[in-house]
Write a protein that holds these residues in place. Structure first.
Motif, PDB file in Angstrom:
ATOM      1  N   LEU A 110      52.695 -54.288  22.516  1.00 27.78           N
ATOM      2  CA  LEU A 110      53.542 -53.831  21.399  1.00 27.78           C
ATOM      3  C   LEU A 110      54.983 -53.400  21.360  1.00 27.78           C
ATOM      4  O   LEU A 110      55.801 -53.453  20.429  1.00 27.78           O
ATOM      5  CB  LEU A 110      51.877 -53.389  20.497  1.00 27.78           C
ATOM      6  CG  LEU A 110      52.514 -53.036  19.136  1.00 27.78           C
ATOM      7  CD1 LEU A 110      52.232 -54.890  18.252  1.00 27.78           C
ATOM      8  CD2 LEU A 110      51.605 -52.813  18.080  1.00 27.78           C
ATOM      9  N   LEU A 130      50.438 -55.903  12.493  1.00 29.26           N
ATOM     10  CA  LEU A 130      50.510 -56.922  13.035  1.00 29.26           C
ATOM     11  C   LEU A 130      49.478 -57.819  12.592  1.00 29.26           C
ATOM     12  O   LEU A 130      48.488 -58.038  11.671  1.00 29.26           O
ATOM     13  CB  LEU A 130      49.077 -55.362  14.081  1.00 29.26           C
ATOM     14  CG  LEU A 130      49.487 -54.671  14.388  1.00 29.26           C
ATOM     15  CD1 LEU A 130      48.891 -54.082  14.923  1.00 29.26           C
ATOM     16  CD2 LEU A 130      50.891 -55.050  15.073  1.00 29.26           C
ATOM     17  N   ASP A 133      45.308 -57.891  11.349  1.00 28.12           N
ATOM     18  CA  ASP A 133      44.267 -57.468  10.390  1.00 28.12           C
ATOM     19  C   ASP A 133      44.859 -58.055   9.002  1.00 28.12           C
ATOM     20  O   ASP A 133      46.385 -57.677   8.923  1.00 28.12           O
ATOM     21  CB  ASP A 133      44.838 -55.829  10.781  1.00 28.12           C
ATOM     22  CG  ASP A 133      44.595 -55.256  11.243  1.00 28.12           C
ATOM     23  OD1 ASP A 133      43.024 -54.606  11.784  1.00 28.12           O
ATOM     24  OD2 ASP A 133      45.473 -54.548  12.505  1.00 28.12           O
ATOM     25  N   TYR A 170      42.026 -47.802  19.703  1.00 27.30           N
ATOM     26  CA  TYR A 170      42.505 -47.412  18.403  1.00 27.30           C
ATOM     27  C   TYR A 170      44.136 -46.507  19.188  1.00 27.30           C
ATOM     28  O   TYR A 170      43.458 -45.642  19.301  1.00 27.30           O
ATOM     29  CB  TYR A 170      42.289 -47.506  16.736  1.00 27.30           C
ATOM     30  CG  TYR A 170      41.384 -48.000  15.971  1.00 27.30           C
ATOM     31  CD1 TYR A 170      41.809 -49.674  15.620  1.00 27.30           C
ATOM     32  CD2 TYR A 170      40.204 -48.250  16.538  1.00 27.30           C
ATOM     33  CE1 TYR A 170      41.419 -50.300  14.714  1.00 27.30           C
ATOM     34  CE2 TYR A 170      39.328 -49.263  15.973  1.00 27.30           C
ATOM     35  CZ  TYR A 170      39.573 -50.213  14.803  1.00 27.30           C
ATOM     36  OH  TYR A 170      38.742 -50.838  14.093  1.00 27.30           O
ATOM     37  N   GLY A 171      45.241 -46.689  17.782  1.00 27.79           N
ATOM     38  CA  GLY A 171      45.589 -45.605  17.827  1.00 27.79           C
ATOM     39  C   GLY A 171      45.204 -44.464  16.745  1.00 27.79           C
ATOM     40  O   GLY A 171      44.797 -44.828  15.447  1.00 27.79           O
ATOM     41  N   LYS A 192      45.034 -44.756  21.915  1.00 27.79           N
ATOM     42  CA  LYS A 192      43.224 -44.864  22.058  1.00 27.79           C
ATOM     43  C   LYS A 192      43.040 -43.930  22.982  1.00 27.79           C
ATOM     44  O   LYS A 192      42.727 -44.129  24.729  1.00 27.79           O
ATOM     45  CB  LYS A 192      43.668 -46.237  23.453  1.00 27.79           C
ATOM     46  CG  LYS A 192      44.269 -47.948  22.892  1.00 27.79           C
ATOM     47  CD  LYS A 192      43.212 -49.415  23.176  1.00 27.79           C
ATOM     48  CE  LYS A 192      43.720 -50.580  22.032  1.00 27.79           C
ATOM     49  NZ  LYS A 192      45.180 -50.575  22.410  1.00 27.79           N
ATOM     50  N   ILE A 204      45.550 -46.034  13.541  1.00 29.68           N
ATOM     51  CA  ILE A 204      45.982 -47.251  12.979  1.00 29.68           C
ATOM     52  C   ILE A 204      46.100 -47.903  12.600  1.00 29.68           C
ATOM     53  O   ILE A 204      45.187 -48.496  13.929  1.00 29.68           O
ATOM     54  CB  ILE A 204      47.333 -46.143  14.156  1.00 29.68           C
ATOM     55  CG1 ILE A 204      47.932 -45.169  14.330  1.00 29.68           C
ATOM     56  CG2 ILE A 204      48.423 -47.334  13.804  1.00 29.68           C
ATOM     57  CD1 ILE A 204      48.703 -45.091  15.554  1.00 29.68           C
ATOM     58  N   ILE A 205      46.090 -48.866  11.810  1.00 33.05           N
ATOM     59  CA  ILE A 205      45.859 -50.423  11.338  1.00 33.05           C
ATOM     60  C   ILE A 205      47.246 -50.331  11.495  1.00 33.05           C
ATOM     61  O   ILE A 205      48.184 -49.528  11.507  1.00 33.05           O
ATOM     62  CB  ILE A 205      45.160 -51.020  10.333  1.00 33.05           C
ATOM     63  CG1 ILE A 205      45.400 -49.572   8.966  1.00 33.05           C
ATOM     64  CG2 ILE A 205      43.572 -50.067  10.314  1.00 33.05           C
ATOM     65  CD1 ILE A 205      44.985 -49.582   7.769  1.00 33.05           C
ATOM     66  N   GLY A 206      47.128 -52.592  10.952  1.00 33.39           N
ATOM     67  CA  GLY A 206      48.141 -52.985  11.551  1.00 33.39           C
ATOM     68  C   GLY A 206      49.385 -52.789  10.559  1.00 33.39           C
ATOM     69  O   GLY A 206      50.292 -53.810  10.109  1.00 33.39           O
ATOM     70  N   TYR A 208      53.218 -50.924   9.625  1.00 33.65           N
ATOM     71  CA  TYR A 208      54.001 -49.682  10.119  1.00 33.65           C
ATOM     72  C   TYR A 208      54.996 -49.926   9.127  1.00 33.65           C
ATOM     73  O   TYR A 208      55.872 -51.078   8.998  1.00 33.65           O
ATOM     74  CB  TYR A 208      54.585 -50.239  11.236  1.00 33.65           C
ATOM     75  CG  TYR A 208      53.514 -49.748  11.960  1.00 33.65           C
ATOM     76  CD1 TYR A 208      52.642 -50.517  12.908  1.00 33.65           C
ATOM     77  CD2 TYR A 208      53.129 -48.344  13.405  1.00 33.65           C
ATOM     78  CE1 TYR A 208      51.325 -51.029  13.429  1.00 33.65           C
ATOM     79  CE2 TYR A 208      51.502 -49.200  14.154  1.00 33.65           C
ATOM     80  CZ  TYR A 208      51.248 -49.794  14.092  1.00 33.65           C
ATOM     81  OH  TYR A 208      50.351 -50.097  15.480  1.00 33.65           O
ATOM     82  N   GLN A 230      53.900 -48.799  25.118  1.00 38.72           N
ATOM     83  CA  GLN A 230      52.844 -48.442  23.663  1.00 38.72           C
ATOM     84  C   GLN A 230      54.039 -47.815  22.313  1.00 38.72           C
ATOM     85  O   GLN A 230      54.750 -47.800  22.416  1.00 38.72           O
ATOM     86  CB  GLN A 230      51.910 -47.212  23.424  1.00 38.72           C
ATOM     87  CG  GLN A 230      50.954 -48.059  24.211  1.00 38.72           C
ATOM     88  CD  GLN A 230      50.171 -49.386  24.227  1.00 38.72           C
ATOM     89  OE1 GLN A 230      49.918 -49.162  23.374  1.00 38.72           O
ATOM     90  NE2 GLN A 230      49.093 -49.527  24.563  1.00 38.72           N
ATOM     91  N   THR A 232      52.790 -47.030  19.387  1.00 36.81           N
ATOM     92  CA  THR A 232      52.422 -45.353  19.321  1.00 36.81           C
ATOM     93  C   THR A 232      53.066 -43.986  19.861  1.00 36.81           C
ATOM     94  O   THR A 232      53.310 -43.184  19.240  1.00 36.81           O
ATOM     95  CB  THR A 232      50.569 -45.324  19.587  1.00 36.81           C
ATOM     96  OG1 THR A 232      50.066 -46.319  18.707  1.00 36.81           O
ATOM     97  CG2 THR A 232      50.017 -43.903  19.147  1.00 36.81           C
ATOM     98  N   ARG A 253      39.894 -53.490   4.986  1.00 32.71           N
ATOM     99  CA  ARG A 253      40.556 -54.175   5.729  1.00 32.71           C
ATOM    100  C   ARG A 253      39.492 -55.270   6.969  1.00 32.71           C
ATOM    101  O   ARG A 253      37.954 -54.807   7.295  1.00 32.71           O
ATOM    102  CB  ARG A 253      40.609 -52.982   6.838  1.00 32.71           C
ATOM    103  CG  ARG A 253      41.258 -53.952   8.555  1.00 32.71           C
ATOM    104  CD  ARG A 253      41.419 -52.393   9.199  1.00 32.71           C
ATOM    105  NE  ARG A 253      41.470 -52.913  10.529  1.00 32.71           N
ATOM    106  CZ  ARG A 253      40.886 -52.642  11.898  1.00 32.71           C
ATOM    107  NH1 ARG A 253      39.993 -51.685  11.317  1.00 32.71           N
ATOM    108  NH2 ARG A 253      41.506 -53.357  12.977  1.00 32.71           N
TER     109      ARG A 253
HETATM  110  C1  G1P Z   1      47.365 -52.251  18.475  1.00 32.05           C
HETATM  111  C2  G1P Z   1      47.961 -50.543  18.747  1.00 32.05           C
HETATM  112  C3  G1P Z   1      46.579 -49.301  18.264  1.00 32.05           C
HETATM  113  C4  G1P Z   1      45.922 -50.158  16.770  1.00 32.05           C
HETATM  114  C5  G1P Z   1      45.596 -51.430  16.926  1.00 32.05           C
HETATM  115  C6  G1P Z   1      45.571 -51.890  15.628  1.00 32.05           C
HETATM  116  O1  G1P Z   1      46.434 -52.094  19.278  1.00 32.05           O
HETATM  117  O2  G1P Z   1      48.429 -50.311  20.212  1.00 32.05           O
HETATM  118  O3  G1P Z   1      47.267 -48.009  17.745  1.00 32.05           O
HETATM  119  O4  G1P Z   1      45.412 -49.174  16.267  1.00 32.05           O
HETATM  120  O5  G1P Z   1      47.120 -52.301  17.118  1.00 32.05           O
HETATM  121  O6  G1P Z   1      44.697 -53.857  15.227  1.00 32.05           O
HETATM  122  P1  G1P Z   1      45.460 -53.734  20.389  1.00 32.05           P
HETATM  123  O7  G1P Z   1      44.407 -53.590  18.974  1.00 32.05           O
HETATM  124  O8  G1P Z   1      47.177 -54.425  19.439  1.00 32.05           O
HETATM  125  O9  G1P Z   1      45.089 -52.450  21.163  1.00 32.05           O
END
Ligand code: G1P
Length: 302
Positions: A110, A130, A133, A170-171, A192, A204-206, A208, A230, A232, A253
């Motif tokens: 990401l 992202l 979400d 998640y982050g 993670k 962290i949700i998608g 920022y 990453q 994060t 969400r």
């Molecule tokens: C990504 C980010 C993570 C975040 C998450 C939210 O992870 O790296 O920090 O919490 O999206 O959906 P992924 O879901 O792409 O593994």
């Protein structure tokens, strides 16, 4: 005065392996919720938040995203001739948006996807959204982050409480006190973590809001969790040189990046869809009764 937040990035280069075989030739971002591709919901949130330019970071087999947001003259003509004005309106809504596309040639993570947007963003604060979400609230979450920025002039990351046992997906932030009703100071951002090491249950949700200083950090960011670059980890470094806040989202969400989450979203959206809601409600009530009657026969997934 705070700089205006005008630009958003939507990383959409992922392979969508969780939805194979559907995603073999079709981008996961084009999978519909009822009748609208998931990426269109994201773009609508951006526009409703005052975003003017959107960069979609794509990869291979993603051309249908570009086509979806382009005019389709033949289709429009056909709907016009048949007097299908409602449908025509729906089709026209997907055109005329300032969309830009860039390719991420290698799926390095990401953080790497966001780095592809450096030239597009320039020296301005910007949004990352992202596509997995979907967020619902009275004020769009992206707009909530922009409202924070107008007061703090600082990067702000959307977070939400998740069940403790899910923290490794998640982050996760380590908050260090609130500065406002929904705004936290953050001591650490961890991508993670193991469940037992998670510093909180705020994930962290998608969404920022980032200042452009993130790009310098991303350019030399080493791979982290999952051997990927990453975002994060770069935010953790940014927080060492300027303040980064976390905004706790209190709305709803929908995680459409996961099969069960996707199914739940489809059902809930169909219950709110003007063409479907009554029929769907009656159907689900009937189905519920049937399932109740057959309870012992329903297998629990392992
Ligand atoms: C990504 C980010 C993570 C975040 C998450 C939210 O992870 O790296 O920090 O919490 O999206 O959906 P992924 O879901 O792409 O593994």
């Amino acid at each position: 005065m705070a700089q205006k937040v005008r630009k958003a990035i939507i990383p959409a280069a992922g392979l969508g392996t969780r939805f194979l075989p559907a995603t073999k030739a079709m981008p996961k971002e084009m999978i519909p919720i009822v009748d609208k591709p998931t990426i269109q919901f994201i773009i609508e949130e951006a526009l409703a938040s005052g975003i003017e330019d959107i960069l979609i970071v794509t990869g291979k087999a993603k051309r249908s995203i570009e086509d979806h947001f382009d005019a389709n003259v033949e289709l429009e003509q056909n709907l016009k001739e048949k007097g299908k004005n409602e449908l025509l309106k729906l089709v026209e809504e997907t055109t005329g948006i300032n969309l830009h596309f860039i390719r991420q040639s290698y799926p390095l993570g990401l953080g790497h996807a966001v780095l592809q947007a450096k030239a597009f963003v320039g020296n301005e604060p910007f949004i990352v959204m992202l596509g997995d979400d979907l967020m619902e609230d009275d004020v769009p979450l992206t707009k909530q982050l922009i409202n924070d920025y107008e007061k703090t002039h600082a990067s702000t990351i959307a977070v939400m409480q998740v069940p403790k046992e899910d923290t490794d997906k998640y982050g996760i932030i380590k908050p260090s006190g609130k500065v406002d009703k929904n705004l936290y100071n953050v001591e650490a951002f961890v991508e993670k973590p193991k469940v037992e090491d998670a510093p909180s249950d705020l994930a962290i949700i998608g969404r920022y809001l980032l200042t452009p200083e993130i790009f310098e950090i991303l350019a030399s960011q080493k791979p982290g969790a999952g051997n990927e670059i990453q975002l994060t980890d770069a935010i953790e470094s940014l927080n060492k040189i300027q303040r980064v806040f976390a905004h706790e989202f209190k709305g709803k969400r929908f995680d459409v990046g996961d099969k069960f989450g996707y199914m739940k979203t489809s059902i809930e959206y169909s219950l709110a869809h003007p063409d479907l809601k009554d029929e769907m409600r009656d159907y689900l009530i009937e189905l519920g009764k049937q399932l109740e009657g057959k309870k012992p026969a329903v297998k629990k997934e392992k």
